[in-house]
Structure formats: C-alpha cells, structure tokens
Design an enzyme around this catalytic site. Structure first.
Site: not given
Ligand code: GLN
Length: 490
Positions: A84, A159, A183
């Site tokens: 990532k 994400s 994410s």
């Molecule tokens: N969907 C969650 C957020 O927007 C998780 C993001 C993540 O785990 N980086 O914060």
C-alpha cells in the site's frame, strides 16, 4: 470475472509456487513477467500507482541465481507482493495517495519492507488507496478511484482497495495494507479474499505513514490462510524503531487444529442491527447453526456498546490524525504552494488547502475541534473512557470464549460515487470493524459467501490479543468446511 488466469503461470499458494520454482530455473522471472503483464492488462482497475518493474525483474533474476547456486531460500523466496502506498520503500516514491506528498521519495525502508526483502520477497509496486488511509471505498485517492475487479462499476472497499484488488485480480500473490478501522478487512470482504489485521503491536509501524498511531496496524491480504500466516511470521516481531511493538518471540503457526472445538461468542445486537443486509444476516445465522451442529459452542451475548464504537473511533482517530498530519506544511517535503510574498501562516494554509483532499481536511478539522479547549473533555476524554471500557469488556469476553464472530461489513460492495456525498453513512458502515482497532485484538475477514447480487462477502473473526494462532486455526476451519456455503436465500 472479466479476466482469465494465464495458462503459462498460475498461482495458488506459496507452497505450490515453491514447488514450481524447484522445477523451473527461471521461475521467479517467469512469475514477475506474468504479473507485470497482468498489471498492464488491468491498468483500468487503478490498483497500482506505480510498478517497480526494473527492480522486480532484477530481484527475480537474483533469486533465480540464488537457487541455481543452491543457497538456502527465504520463507518468501520469490513471492510477488504489492505494498500500500503508505509504506516506505527506500529510494521509491511514496505518496499516501495524496497530492501533498507529490514527488516525495522514501529515505528509509519500513521495517516490514526490510523483513520482506530479507525473506526473498519481490515488491512489485505500490498500491492505490484512500488518501492517508482515510476512507472505506478507495475513492478518496488523489489519483482516481480503484475499481472492483468483479464488477468495475463497484468500489473495492477501502482504504487499502488497491492492495485488495491487486490480489483479487491476480496482479500479485499477496499484498500489504494498513488497518486503522477496517481498511484491510472490509476491502477483503468486498473483493472475496482473506484480510488480516494482526494484534496492535504485532507488526512494526516504523515506516508506515501514520493516520492514527494508537490504531494503525499493517495488515495482510492473501487468497488463503497458510500464505497469510507465513507472511505474518516473516514481518512480525520486535523492532527497536517502534516502541509499541511486542517483544514476544516470533512464532510459526501450525494452522491445523485437529478437530478442535471452539468457544465462539457473537454479539446479538450486531447481527440484529438495522443496517445489516438481510441476506448477510441470514448467511451468518446459517453459519452459526452449522457451527453449533458440528459441536462448537456458539453463544449470542449482549454487547451494550455497539452504538458507541463508530463515534468513539471517529473522535479518537481524527484527533490523532490532526496531530500526525500537522507535519505536512509544505516546508520540509512534498507539495508546496507556489504563492509568493505571503506570511508563513498563510503559506501553510495555501499549501494545506490545496495539498490535502476533502476527506482529509474534514478529519483534520474534526480532530482539531475535539482536541480544542472547552471540548477536549466532552469529546476526547470521554471517547478515551469508552475505549477503556471496551478493552475491559473484551478481556471479560475472552475469559470465556476463544472467538468473537461478527459480520465484516453491513453490505457488499457499492457503486462508485454512491456514498461520496454522504460521509456519515460511509462512517456508520465501519460499525463491525472499528471494535478490533479500539481494543487492539487481531481480526480477520474470511471470504465465505456469495450474495445474490453476485458479490462476495465474508465473516469476521477475532481472538484475544496475540492469539493469531487460534485465529488462523479457526479461519482455516471456516475456509475448508464452510466456504461456498450455500445461503438458503440465494
Ligand atoms: N473506514 C475507516 C476510516 O475511514 C477505516 C480506515 C482505515 O482502517 N485506515 O477511517
């Protein structure tokens, strides 16, 4: 599927790949060439922001040479991995999918990168994601949305959507993401693959671009449990550069559980929650029934804090983010405003207003607000108290149970653009994943089902902190005995 696996090379597990390498002197090069062409073929999925083609080919050649010389092989010898775009790889660009890090090149390796390379892995490129890992759809990237390979009009989740799609579409063998609130698990769920968020403190965060440091954890995407456990073995363990990392010795995971009967708890409120898709709900209950029939103890328990987890998560993570992201000021690195003859504060403002995207700015503002004098106790302190309560409650649950079972997401992959104007509904859909980050326990999404809408979905399992062994054993059981489980409503 809109794509076909190549007849020349196909990947199933690391173990099988290593058997293939034993027969093919140029096996790593064959594999890398295969993935390079797949990445090109599926460029429209936007899963990679950059492909490290010369490096990957060079590393493959070097590894093929090592085998010819009969050298001892690393555990991830020749394994082709995507990372990532929040993980630093020395002398390679890293941008957190943000304009504000435009042109920035990593000056050191993240610990996970060092460990991957030392074990013989080949890093093939950096994966697209939501900007600074903030989001649930991979639409918040400054470089365009990622598409779900199973239906290109749908999001892959986020994400870490690029890392998920890279594995889903067969563009690499496994990948790394980061999981602050789901994410890794939620995109794994939307893409029909395995996604692991290990225990907080299991994998060094050194070299991971921070979003919310007390939540962030590097996670692993794969197509099967043995691969994910092997990668965890390699990349976990103590590190002098991360003070929150555990010093527990590295372990190997014998994932065969030999008829072990698990004690499983599920949160009744979670499965009865109004936001849960009825088909996901019925599939989960059918699974629960089947587990019971097979001799596991499965009990629905009360969990009175469910409505608090999302607000608590968003108060604490945005507070941490507002502090972590203050370093992007246009002075030290990355994008800087071109405006001339302005005061320093105005220069910061001009840089940050243009450099950050909408969602990141929203979170910095929210985080700054909850930390401000007058509101600190009402929001930040209160949220910390709730986090403590959750940790205590979780300890009590794991006194009696081995596993907590939850859905991964209340819905399957949604349409690109569908939720972009409704951040609250996007946040609320994190209801099942943020709990593991608030409490630090390990959690995995295991792909088990197909919805009648054609999209996959999984189930989420958690164990007590640092009990990844049990988590793998249980997940393997699910994959082997309950996958492609026919949902009665389908
Ligand atoms: N969907 C969650 C957020 O927007 C998780 C993001 C993540 O785990 N980086 O914060």
């Amino acid at each position: 599927m809109t794509f076909k696996k190549s007849e020349l090379f196909s990947f199933s597990t690391i173990k099988n790949y290593h058997a293939f390498l034993a027969q093919h002197a140029d096996g790593c090069t064959i594999a890398v060439n295969h993935y390079l062409s797949k990445i090109k073929q599926f460029g429209r999925l936007n899963a990679f922001l950059e492909v490290f083609e010369p490096d990957a080919l060079q590393q493959a050649k070097f590894l093929d040479q090592e085998r010819k010389q009969g050298k001892p092989l690393g555990k991830l010898h020749g394994v082709v991995i995507g990372i990532k775009d929040v993980i630093c790889y020395k002398d390679h660009k890293v941008s957190a999918a943000s304009k504000i890090l435009e042109g920035f090149t990593a000056v050191y390796n993240a610990t996970v990168v060092d460990k991957l390379l030392a074990a013989g892995a080949i890093i093939i490129g950096r994966n697209n994601c939501d900007e600074f890992a903030m989001g649930s759809s991979s639409e918040n990237s400054a470089f365009g949305a990622v598409r779900n390979a199973l239906n290109e009009n749908l999001v892959p989740g986020g994400s870490s959507g690029g890392s998920a799609v890279a594995v889903q579409a067969g563009l690499c063998m496994a990948s790394l993401g980061s999981d602050t609130g789901g994410s890794v698990r939620q995109p794994a769920d939307f893409c029909g693959i395995v996604g692991l968020k290990p225990t907080y403190g299991k994998i060094s965060r050194y070299g991971l671009i921070a979003y919310a440091s007390s939540f962030d954890q590097i996670g692993i995407f794969g197509t099967n449990i043995p691969d994910v456990s092997t990668i965890l073995e390699v990349i976990s363990g103590s590190d002098d550069f991360d003070s929150t990392i555990s010093n527990l010795p590295m372990v190997e995971y014998p994932i065969k559980a030999d008829n072990k009967k698990f004690k499983i708890a599920y949160f009744k409120d979670a499965f009865l929650h109004g936001s849960l898709d009825p088909e996901i709900k019925s599939s989960c209950f059918t699974l629960i029934g089947k587990l019971k029939a097979d001799g596991h103890l499965v009990e629905g328990i009360d969990f009175e804090y469910l409505e608090f987890v999302v607000p608590t998560y968003y108060v604490l993570t945005t507070a941490e983010a507002s502090s972590n992201l203050s370093r992007y000021d246009g002075v030290k690195y990355g994008y800087r405003s071109e405006s001339e003859d302005i005061e320093l504060t105005d220069f910061y403002k001009a840089t940050r207003a243009v450099g950050f995207g909408k969602e990141v700015k929203r979170r910095i503002l929210l985080g700054t607000f909850v930390l401000s004098t007058g509101y600190y106790d009402a929001y930040f302190t209160k949220a910390q108290k709730i986090r403590k309560l959750l940790v205590k409650k979780t300890e009590l649950i794991f006194n009696d149970f081995d596993i907590i079972l939850l859905p991964t997401s209340p819905n399957t992959a949604f349409k690109i653009g569908e939720k972009m104007d409704d951040p609250i509904s996007m946040y609320l859909a994190d209801i099942y994943t943020v709990y593991a980050n608030l409490t630090g326990v390990p959690a995995i999404s295991v792909p088990l089902f197909t919805h009648t809408n054609g999209m996959p979905f999984g189930i989420q399992a958690m164990t007590n902190r640092f009990n990844e062994l049990s988590l793998f054993q249980f997940s393997q059981l699910l994959m082997q005995q309950y996958q492609s489980f026919q949902d009665p409503t389908s």
